[in-house]
Design a protein around this motif. Structure first.
Motif, PDB file in Angstrom:
ATOM      1  N   PHE A  35       0.841  -1.213   0.000  1.00 53.21           N
ATOM      2  CA  PHE A  35       0.000   0.000   0.000  1.00 53.21           C
ATOM      3  C   PHE A  35       0.872   1.256   0.000  1.00 53.21           C
ATOM      4  N   ASP A  36       1.922   1.241   0.826  1.00 56.15           N
ATOM      5  CA  ASP A  36       2.788   2.428   0.916  1.00 56.15           C
ATOM      6  C   ASP A  36       3.472   2.693  -0.426  1.00 56.15           C
ATOM      7  N   SER A  37       3.909   1.616  -1.088  1.00 56.29           N
ATOM      8  CA  SER A  37       4.545   1.802  -2.408  1.00 56.29           C
ATOM      9  C   SER A  37       3.548   2.367  -3.411  1.00 56.29           C
ATOM     10  N   MET A  38       2.346   1.783  -3.412  1.00 55.73           N
ATOM     11  CA  MET A  38       1.352   2.206  -4.412  1.00 55.73           C
ATOM     12  C   MET A  38       0.903   3.646  -4.222  1.00 55.73           C
ATOM     13  N   ALA A  39       0.969   4.126  -2.963  1.00 54.38           N
ATOM     14  CA  ALA A  39       0.502   5.491  -2.700  1.00 54.38           C
ATOM     15  C   ALA A  39       1.297   6.527  -3.489  1.00 54.38           C
ATOM     16  N   GLY A  40       2.531   6.183  -3.822  1.00 50.29           N
ATOM     17  CA  GLY A  40       3.349   7.143  -4.559  1.00 50.29           C
ATOM     18  C   GLY A  40       3.369   6.908  -6.058  1.00 50.29           C
ATOM     19  N   MET A  41       2.506   6.004  -6.555  1.00 53.16           N
ATOM     20  CA  MET A  41       2.641   5.598  -7.963  1.00 53.16           C
ATOM     21  C   MET A  41       1.449   6.004  -8.826  1.00 53.16           C
ATOM     22  N   ASP A  42       1.742   6.339 -10.065  1.00 50.17           N
ATOM     23  CA  ASP A  42       0.701   6.505 -11.083  1.00 50.17           C
ATOM     24  C   ASP A  42       0.167   5.120 -11.414  1.00 50.17           C
ATOM     25  N   PRO A  43      -0.922   5.023 -12.231  1.00 46.74           N
ATOM     26  CA  PRO A  43      -1.404   3.698 -12.632  1.00 46.74           C
ATOM     27  C   PRO A  43      -0.247   2.857 -13.178  1.00 46.74           C
ATOM     28  N   SER A  44      -0.106   1.639 -12.659  1.00 41.97           N
ATOM     29  CA  SER A  44       1.087   0.836 -12.948  1.00 41.97           C
ATOM     30  C   SER A  44       0.719  -0.627 -13.148  1.00 41.97           C
ATOM     31  N   THR A  45       1.564  -1.346 -13.842  1.00 36.85           N
ATOM     32  CA  THR A  45       1.349  -2.790 -14.025  1.00 36.85           C
ATOM     33  C   THR A  45       1.775  -3.543 -12.763  1.00 36.85           C
ATOM     34  N   SER A  46       1.366  -4.796 -12.709  1.00 34.45           N
ATOM     35  CA  SER A  46       1.759  -5.604 -11.553  1.00 34.45           C
ATOM     36  C   SER A  46       3.280  -5.708 -11.452  1.00 34.45           C
ATOM     37  N   GLN A  47       3.957  -5.758 -12.624  1.00 39.44           N
ATOM     38  CA  GLN A  47       5.423  -5.842 -12.596  1.00 39.44           C
ATOM     39  C   GLN A  47       6.036  -4.567 -12.014  1.00 39.44           C
ATOM     40  N   GLU A  54       9.716  -4.240  -4.264  1.00 42.91           N
ATOM     41  CA  GLU A  54      10.753  -5.298  -4.181  1.00 42.91           C
ATOM     42  C   GLU A  54      10.144  -6.631  -3.741  1.00 42.91           C
ATOM     43  N   LEU A  55       9.098  -7.047  -4.495  1.00 39.35           N
ATOM     44  CA  LEU A  55       8.378  -8.278  -4.172  1.00 39.35           C
ATOM     45  C   LEU A  55       8.236  -9.132  -5.431  1.00 39.35           C
ATOM     46  N   ASP A  56       7.760 -10.357  -5.241  1.00 38.83           N
ATOM     47  CA  ASP A  56       7.578 -11.289  -6.348  1.00 38.83           C
ATOM     48  C   ASP A  56       6.316 -10.923  -7.155  1.00 38.83           C
ATOM     49  N   GLU A  57       6.489 -10.804  -8.465  1.00 37.72           N
ATOM     50  CA  GLU A  57       5.390 -10.316  -9.326  1.00 37.72           C
ATOM     51  C   GLU A  57       4.159 -11.210  -9.289  1.00 37.72           C
ATOM     52  N   ARG A  58       4.359 -12.532  -9.271  1.00 36.48           N
ATOM     53  CA  ARG A  58       3.192 -13.419  -9.341  1.00 36.48           C
ATOM     54  C   ARG A  58       2.287 -13.241  -8.115  1.00 36.48           C
ATOM     55  N   TYR A  59       2.930 -13.135  -6.950  1.00 40.14           N
ATOM     56  CA  TYR A  59       2.138 -12.913  -5.726  1.00 40.14           C
ATOM     57  C   TYR A  59       1.460 -11.539  -5.757  1.00 40.14           C
ATOM     58  N   VAL A  60       2.205 -10.547  -6.213  1.00 39.70           N
ATOM     59  CA  VAL A  60       1.652  -9.183  -6.249  1.00 39.70           C
ATOM     60  C   VAL A  60       0.459  -9.132  -7.203  1.00 39.70           C
ATOM     61  N   ARG A  61       0.558  -9.857  -8.319  1.00 35.51           N
ATOM     62  CA  ARG A  61      -0.535  -9.843  -9.312  1.00 35.51           C
ATOM     63  C   ARG A  61      -1.798 -10.454  -8.712  1.00 35.51           C
ATOM     64  N   GLU A  62      -1.634 -11.532  -7.970  1.00 32.31           N
ATOM     65  CA  GLU A  62      -2.814 -12.172  -7.374  1.00 32.31           C
ATOM     66  C   GLU A  62      -3.417 -11.284  -6.277  1.00 32.31           C
ATOM     67  N   TRP A  63      -2.539 -10.640  -5.507  1.00 26.46           N
ATOM     68  CA  TRP A  63      -2.993  -9.711  -4.464  1.00 26.46           C
ATOM     69  C   TRP A  63      -3.738  -8.543  -5.119  1.00 26.46           C
ATOM     70  N   LEU A  64      -3.198  -8.030  -6.223  1.00 29.20           N
ATOM     71  CA  LEU A  64      -3.851  -6.913  -6.911  1.00 29.20           C
ATOM     72  C   LEU A  64      -5.232  -7.315  -7.422  1.00 29.20           C
ATOM     73  N   ALA A  65      -5.371  -8.571  -7.859  1.00 27.61           N
ATOM     74  CA  ALA A  65      -6.684  -9.040  -8.326  1.00 27.61           C
ATOM     75  C   ALA A  65      -7.704  -8.992  -7.183  1.00 27.61           C
ATOM     76  N   ALA A  66      -7.287  -9.405  -6.000  1.00 26.34           N
ATOM     77  CA  ALA A  66      -8.186  -9.327  -4.840  1.00 26.34           C
ATOM     78  C   ALA A  66      -8.491  -7.878  -4.504  1.00 26.34           C
ATOM     79  N   MET A  67      -7.472  -7.032  -4.526  1.00 20.16           N
ATOM     80  CA  MET A  67      -7.656  -5.615  -4.188  1.00 20.16           C
ATOM     81  C   MET A  67      -8.564  -4.914  -5.207  1.00 20.16           C
TER      82      MET A  67
END
Ligand SMILES: C[S@@+](CC[C@H](N)C(=O)[O-])C[C@H]1O[C@@H](n2cnc3c(N)ncnc32)[C@H](O)[C@@H]1O
Length: 352
Positions: A35-47, A54-67
């Protein structure tokens, strides 16, 4: 059988299921810093989001789907990008301080860890001891630190009669059930002429607090391992505070009587307790009541029962608290609302 009511209730239960799931995912979003990272970002891809955190993309992508499906982040299906709307940021980021609900949602995983113990306790009536909640101290400290950083010195201490004046000049203050000691250390830093004592029955919390005092060079603060039901001091302190530390006591009457005895004749007590009414009927419209009663069943009430106590519960409420304070001998009891601490009521009482 009211079919419309049954259908509406199906919606309620699906909301419960999704809410429970999202609670865990929000806790993960908090702990991983997503959440803290995303707060500073424009619309961005899961990668891009995974790289920033600094996290694994596959996990982040699944988390983003839930979010995204939970409407916590916005999703652009064409661009395959995600953004944390500015309107959501305060409630899920560390920058939100005491308003950060994602931090409080760490409690859901904590409670889930003791579900088996609690189920067993429903059968036996026994409690679940503090030792079964190894992460409780750290989560509690994180939550309360955000609150007290914001409000302790500026809003809370001034509610105690004579406190600013006396602590500035040099006085004694004890914090009972101090946990990792953040509140006491804030006061010790602000009032270098005063002496501060923290008490807690958790050896781990006391060690942590003493180490922190040393790191900060605060030699006017020290922490002792002590049962709050056995303070055993008379006329020793100008002020005593408890922050969320009475409702889960095994012997709250005894603790309050000990605090009363430990205060000097003109001493004052600040007792901060979860905001609630003492009757369930009066809490029905409180938007956080289900959360409060859950925390109570799975932690606050059960740790009290584990200590052989009465199991007051988190929502013991204003009326009962006033009665317990009066029973212990306190006078002139007043209640205060604090803007940055909306989930607690602040009781201020005189020894005499
Ligand atoms: C809900 S936590 C609050 C901690 C801290 N005051 C804060 O605001 O972060 C309650 C604290 O009371 C302590 N506690 C509970 N029963 C106690 C007892 N009988 N004697 C001393 N400490 C106790 C726990 O170890 C825990 O640190």
């Amino acid at each position: 059988m009211d079919k419309a009511r049954a259908k509406a209730f199906a919606g309620t239960m699906i909301g419960v299921m999704n809410g429970g799931a999202l609670a865990l995912m929000c806790s993960i979003g908090h702990r991983t810093g997503l959440f803290d990272s995303m707060a500073g970002m424009d619309p961005s891809t899961s990668q891009q989001i995974a790289d920033a955190a600094e996290l694994d993309e596959r996990y982040v992508r699944e988390w983003l789907a839930a979010m995204a499906s939970g409407r916590i982040v916005d999703y652009d299906a064409d661009a395959e990008t995600f953004v944390l709307p500015v309107e959501h940021q305060t409630l899920v980021t560390r920058a939100g301080g005491p308003l950060n609900i994602a931090s409080a949602l760490q409690n859901m995983a904590l409670l889930a860890q003791v579900e088996d113990d609690v189920v067993e306790a429903f059968h036996t009536g026994a409690g679940v001891p503090y030792s079964r909640f190894p992460k409780f101290g750290a989560i509690m400290a994180e939550e309360s630190a955000a609150r007290y950083d914001k409000a302790l010195i500026s809003e809370i201490i001034p509610n105690i009669p004579d406190a600013v004046e006396k602590l500035t000049a040099g006085a004694t203050l004890a914090d009972v059930g101090c946990g990792q000691g953040h509140a006491l250390l804030l006061m010790a830093k602000e009032y270098p002429n005063s002496t501060f004592t923290g008490m807690d029955f958790s050896a781990e919390a006391v060690t942590h607090a003493n180490e922190r005092a040393k790191e900060l060079g605060l030699d006017n603060a020290h922490f002792v391992e002590r049962d709050a039901a056995q303070i055993g001091e008379i006329d020793a302190y100008d002020f005593i505070t408890t922050f969320d530390a009475i409702h889960d006591q095994a012997y709250p009457h005894q603790v309050l009587e000990g605090i009363h005895a430990a205060l000097k004749h003109d001493g004052h007590y600040l007792c901060v307790e979860p905001k609630a009414e003492s009757n369930l009927a009066d809490n029905m419209d409180d938007p956080v009541a289900p959360y409060v009663y859950t925390m109570s069943t799975m932690h606050c009430m059960s740790v009290s029962i584990a200590g052989g106590g009465e199991g007051l519960g988190t929502a013991w409420g204003t009326q009962l608290a006033m009665q317990y304070l009066a029973d212990a001998g306190f006078t002139g009891i007043t209640t205060h609302e604090v803007r940055s601490d909306r989930t607690n009521t602040h009781f201020v009482a005189n020894k005499n």
